[in-house]
Scaffold this active site. Structure first.
Site, PDB file in Angstrom:
ATOM      1  N   ASP A 230       0.855  -1.186   0.000  1.00  0.00           N
ATOM      2  CA  ASP A 230       0.000   0.000   0.000  1.00  0.00           C
ATOM      3  C   ASP A 230       0.892   1.237   0.000  1.00  0.00           C
ATOM      4  O   ASP A 230       2.080   1.152   0.350  1.00  0.00           O
ATOM      5  CB  ASP A 230      -0.939   0.017   1.206  1.00  0.00           C
ATOM      6  CG  ASP A 230      -2.236   0.773   0.906  1.00  0.00           C
ATOM      7  OD1 ASP A 230      -3.216   0.136   0.490  1.00  0.00           O
ATOM      8  OD2 ASP A 230      -2.251   2.013   1.056  1.00  0.00           O
ATOM      9  N   ASP A 278      -7.530  -4.657  -5.249  1.00  0.00           N
ATOM     10  CA  ASP A 278      -8.718  -4.101  -4.584  1.00  0.00           C
ATOM     11  C   ASP A 278      -8.565  -2.587  -4.637  1.00  0.00           C
ATOM     12  O   ASP A 278      -8.137  -1.951  -3.683  1.00  0.00           O
ATOM     13  CB  ASP A 278      -8.781  -4.625  -3.150  1.00  0.00           C
ATOM     14  CG  ASP A 278     -10.004  -4.133  -2.394  1.00  0.00           C
ATOM     15  OD1 ASP A 278     -10.962  -3.680  -3.054  1.00  0.00           O
ATOM     16  OD2 ASP A 278      -9.990  -4.190  -1.160  1.00  0.00           O
ATOM     17  N   CYS A 331     -15.285  -1.710  -4.687  1.00  0.00           N
ATOM     18  CA  CYS A 331     -16.534  -1.661  -3.925  1.00  0.00           C
ATOM     19  C   CYS A 331     -17.401  -0.545  -4.516  1.00  0.00           C
ATOM     20  O   CYS A 331     -17.770   0.410  -3.840  1.00  0.00           O
ATOM     21  CB  CYS A 331     -16.281  -1.464  -2.439  1.00  0.00           C
ATOM     22  SG  CYS A 331     -15.156  -0.112  -2.025  1.00  0.00           S
TER      23      CYS A 331
END
Length: 389
Positions: A230, A278, A331
């Protein structure tokens, strides 16, 4: 606190949330928590009542309202009994004046509602996007059988259980001992799509605080190589204590510098059996948990996010070994961040076939699977899998 004082407190918090939404400030949950910490006279019943007023008002307004008072007046339009609490008392709101601004109803700003329709999200499904989310957990097999004080409702996922909102999971011994993790059913299904196996090399390219990383480690039975990456130091730092609690020992963490990710992952080029992307997105699938998020989004921000997603997909493609797989997850319920993004990836990488996903929930959509609050009772997700030639 009197009922009128609770309404005025909710109005003050709503003003703070609106300012943060316009200026890119803190999340609604953080603002509410900070307000309660600085107003310790509010008891537990007061906090519950004020929080309920705040989030009911947020959900009742489609476009961003002009003020917290206007948002609360939207509730008055639906519940006239609230009008009596605008009584001008010492700690209560001032009486209502004819012609005052009232927050506009709906699901989201009009431009965003049009994007939902264009993406195949019918208006009949919109109320579910703003309903209150249940509390889902994932049993962690690395810690053995979970001793739970309440059985929970089984989910579509093999290790998932559902509890009512507000269930004090974090007070349970099973949570403290790492036997369960809080994770929405949709996120659990996204991890199933990775199909991580013991002994594989798996990269979680946008790991954040590591919720999906922990699920992948459990699927790998703590065997193999799992790299959690990340660019956000604060979020990634939360992974280590979570991994320790969960008994996960297979994770390698990499903090990446924005714009230099490829250089910092060069040693992994063509090595991964699976890469999970993601990707950062609009979060339109998470409005049940973050209803004010729909006020933070703009067409320009959506374009920026889509560009980031495309760049991450191309970066991930270089990390997958021949015969490996790339799993793309957002999402989001918007095609710009789902079906369209997958199609654009295939145009840039025509030799990569789409792999059919067999998940216990969701609907086929645009070369992948869509999960939605209305149809699957999960957060909204787009999930697709591409095979490396």
């Amino acid at each position: 606190m009197t009922p009128a004082a609770r309404v005025q407190s909710a109005i003050e918090i709503l003003d703070l949330i609106l300012a943060a939404a316009k200026g890119g400030g803190a999340s609604g949950d953080k603002i509410v928590g900070d307000w309660f910490r600085s107003h310790r006279f509010a008891g537990s019943k007061d906090r519950r009542a004020v929080r309920e007023l705040v989030y009911t008002a947020i959900r009742a307004c489609g476009p961003i309202p002009p003020s917290g008072r206007a948002a609360m007046l939207r509730l008055v339009a639906a519940d006239p009994a609230l009008a009596a609490l605008f009584d001008g008392s010492v700690h209560g709101p001032q009486p209502i004046n004819p012609g005052e601004p009232i927050g506009e109803g709906g699901t989201a700003p009009q431009w965003l509602e049009q994007r939902l329709l264009h993406s195949g999200i019918e208006a009949a499904d919109w109320p579910a996007l703003l309903g209150r989310a249940p509390l889902d957990v994932r049993i962690n097999p690395l810690r053995g059988a979970a001793d739970l004080p309440e059985p929970g409702e089984p989910l579509h996922t093999p290790l998932g259980l559902r509890y009512p909102p507000g269930t004090p999971i974090e007070r349970w011994e099973a949570y403290a001992g790492g036997q369960i993790e809080v994770q929405d059913a949709g996120s659990q299904l996204a991890c199933l799509a990775v199909a991580a196996q013991p002994g594989e090399t798996v990269i979680d390219l946008c790991a954040g605080a590591g919720g999906k990383t922990l699920a992948l480690a459990a699927a790998m039975d703590n065997r193999g190589r799992l790299i959690a990456c990340d660019i956000d130091r604060g979020r990634l730092a939360r992974l280590s204590p979570r991994a320790m609690r969960a008994g996960v020992a297979v994770i390698e963490q990499r903090l990446l510098n924005p714009g230099h990710e490829a250089e910092m992952l060069a040693d992994l080029a063509g090595q991964a059996d699976a890469v999970l992307v993601d990707a950062p997105c609009s979060g339109t699938g998470t409005w049940r948990r973050n209803p004010e998020a729909r006020w933070r989004l703009s067409p320009a921000e959506l374009v920026r996010l889509a560009a980031v997603q495309a760049r991450l997909l191309d970066l991930a493609a270089g990390l997958v070994r021949p015969g490996g797989r790339l799993i793309f997850v957002t999402c989001s319920l918007l095609d710009e961040e789902g079906a369209d993004q997958g199609e654009a990836f295939l145009q840039r990488h025509p030799s990569w076939p789409t792999q059919t996903l067999q998940l216990p929930a969701g609907t086929a959509h645009g070369g992948g699977i869509r999960l939605s609050p209305a149809r699957d009772e999960t957060d909204g997700f787009f999930i697709a899998c591409f095979g490396s030639p």
